[in-house]
Design a protein around this motif. Structure first.
Motif, short mmCIF file in Angstrom:
data_model
loop_
_atom_site.label_atom_id
_atom_site.label_comp_id
_atom_site.label_asym_id
_atom_site.label_seq_id
_atom_site.Cartn_x
_atom_site.Cartn_y
_atom_site.Cartn_z
N LEU A 87 0.82 -1.21 0.00
CA LEU A 87 0.00 0.00 0.00
C LEU A 87 0.86 1.26 0.00
CD1 LEU A 87 -2.59 -1.12 2.69
CD2 LEU A 87 -3.07 -0.81 0.27
N MET A 88 1.95 1.21 0.76
CA MET A 88 2.80 2.38 0.92
C MET A 88 3.53 2.77 -0.35
SD MET A 88 3.14 4.17 3.70
CE MET A 88 4.80 4.77 3.38
N ILE A 89 4.11 1.80 -1.04
CA ILE A 89 4.95 2.10 -2.21
C ILE A 89 4.16 2.83 -3.30
CG2 ILE A 89 6.28 1.08 -4.10
CD1 ILE A 89 7.29 -1.01 -2.10
N PRO A 90 2.96 2.37 -3.69
CA PRO A 90 2.19 3.14 -4.68
C PRO A 90 1.85 4.54 -4.20
CG PRO A 90 1.30 0.93 -4.46
CD PRO A 90 2.29 1.10 -3.35
N PHE A 91 1.56 4.67 -2.89
CA PHE A 91 1.23 5.97 -2.31
C PHE A 91 2.42 6.93 -2.41
CE2 PHE A 91 0.86 8.77 1.49
CZ PHE A 91 -0.31 9.43 1.15
N PHE B 208 -6.71 7.07 2.02
CA PHE B 208 -5.44 6.59 2.55
C PHE B 208 -5.24 7.04 4.00
CE2 PHE B 208 -3.90 5.43 -1.73
CZ PHE B 208 -3.25 4.24 -1.40
N SER B 209 -5.67 8.25 4.33
CA SER B 209 -5.54 8.73 5.70
C SER B 209 -6.31 7.84 6.66
CB SER B 209 -6.05 10.18 5.80
OG SER B 209 -5.25 11.05 5.05
N VAL B 210 -7.54 7.49 6.28
CA VAL B 210 -8.36 6.61 7.13
C VAL B 210 -7.74 5.22 7.21
CG1 VAL B 210 -10.61 5.49 7.34
CG2 VAL B 210 -10.47 7.90 6.67
N LEU B 211 -7.28 4.73 6.06
CA LEU B 211 -6.71 3.39 6.01
C LEU B 211 -5.51 3.25 6.94
CD1 LEU B 211 -6.63 0.58 4.65
CD2 LEU B 211 -5.05 1.57 2.97
N PHE B 212 -4.60 4.23 6.90
CA PHE B 212 -3.39 4.13 7.71
C PHE B 212 -3.65 4.41 9.19
CE2 PHE B 212 -1.12 4.90 3.56
CZ PHE B 212 -0.59 3.64 3.50
N GLN B 213 -4.88 4.82 9.51
CA GLN B 213 -5.27 4.90 10.91
C GLN B 213 -5.95 3.62 11.36
OE1 GLN B 213 -7.48 8.45 11.93
NE2 GLN B 213 -6.13 9.75 10.73
N GLN B 214 -6.49 2.86 10.41
CA GLN B 214 -7.17 1.61 10.74
C GLN B 214 -6.22 0.42 10.80
OE1 GLN B 214 -10.27 1.25 7.79
NE2 GLN B 214 -11.73 2.44 8.99
#
Length: 245
Positions: free
Chosen positions: A65-69, A168-174
């Protein structure tokens, strides 16, 4: 519009004045001191939090997830730094850059507003892949048509970015456990901060050789390719963190 109505000097002085006022008001804030001992405070520093955050995001499922972001932020920075040149080439006026930024800002706001609606009705993978492809496509179409259509397609492209930023903000908090949210946020923001200047540097050098419009068109195509390639990343294609609680 302010630059057109006044001058760059006036705008800079106004900005400086606002920052000075902000500094004064922040200095008046009363914040209660930490109850932790010096020993406790020494255990958690920016670098220790960053190290723990990086260890968490180094897991394969997070990296996918991080690399594409990070690549997307790199490309966005490379594109954004060329907007003044695009405005100058298209309209030859300083106000056009302001209008372009306004259109982009409004698009991001609309994207952020509709992100909750979209996330409840569309799968996570489809949102990520679709918004990235649409962003590149809208810029490519806008540059191809030219004229005032650039404002419209900059607005439409930014809606996509507004959506994906919230997602992405919500995802990386979940994803991380509760006690790791801040550390993972530190790691992500640090990596993003590293990639964006590199993208801006590339965006400042290459256009001098090939021109701003061809370069931005190329970046838009790369963004579309990035979005399309995510179809083959199973962890993105099948995730549903946004709709599950």
């Amino acid at each position: 519009m302010l630059i057109a109505a006044t001058s760059i000097y006036t705008i800079l002085v106004g900005n400086i004045s606002i920052f000075i006022l902000a500094t004064i008001f922040f200095s008046l804030l009363k914040i209660k001191g930490s109850t932790k001992t010096e020993k406790d405070q020494g255990e958690y520093t920016y670098f220790s939090d960053l190290k723990m955050g990086l260890k968490f995001v180094s897991k394969r499922e997070i990296l996918e997830l991080m690399i594409p972001f990070l690549i997307l932020n790199f490309l966005l920075a490379s594109l954004t730094v060329n907007l003044p040149a695009i405005s100058q080439e298209s309209f030859e006026s300083a106000s056009s850059y302001g209008i372009l930024l306004t259109a982009s800002g409004l698009g991001s706001m609309v994207g952020a507003i509709v992100s909750d609606f979209v996330s409840k009705r569309v799968k996570f993978g489809a949102i990520v892949i679709g918004t990235i492809i649409l962003y590149g496509a809208f810029w490519l179409i806008g540059l191809s048509i030219g004229g005032h259509f650039i404002y419209l397609f900059a607005f439409l492209a930014s809606i996509s970015i507004g959506v994906i930023n919230v997602i992405f903000s919500v995802l990386f908090q979940q994803l991380p456990p509760e006690n790791m949210i801040g550390r993972v946020g530190t790691a992500i923001s640090s990596l993003t901060t590293l990639f964006m200047p590199l993208g801006a540097l590339l965006g400042g050098i290459v256009p001098q050789l090939i021109g701003s419009k061809p370069y931005v068109s190329g970046i838009a195509i790369f963004i579309m390719i990035l979005g399309g390639s995510l179809v083959f990343v199973k962890s993105i294609r099948t995730k549903s963190y946004i709709t599950e609680n």
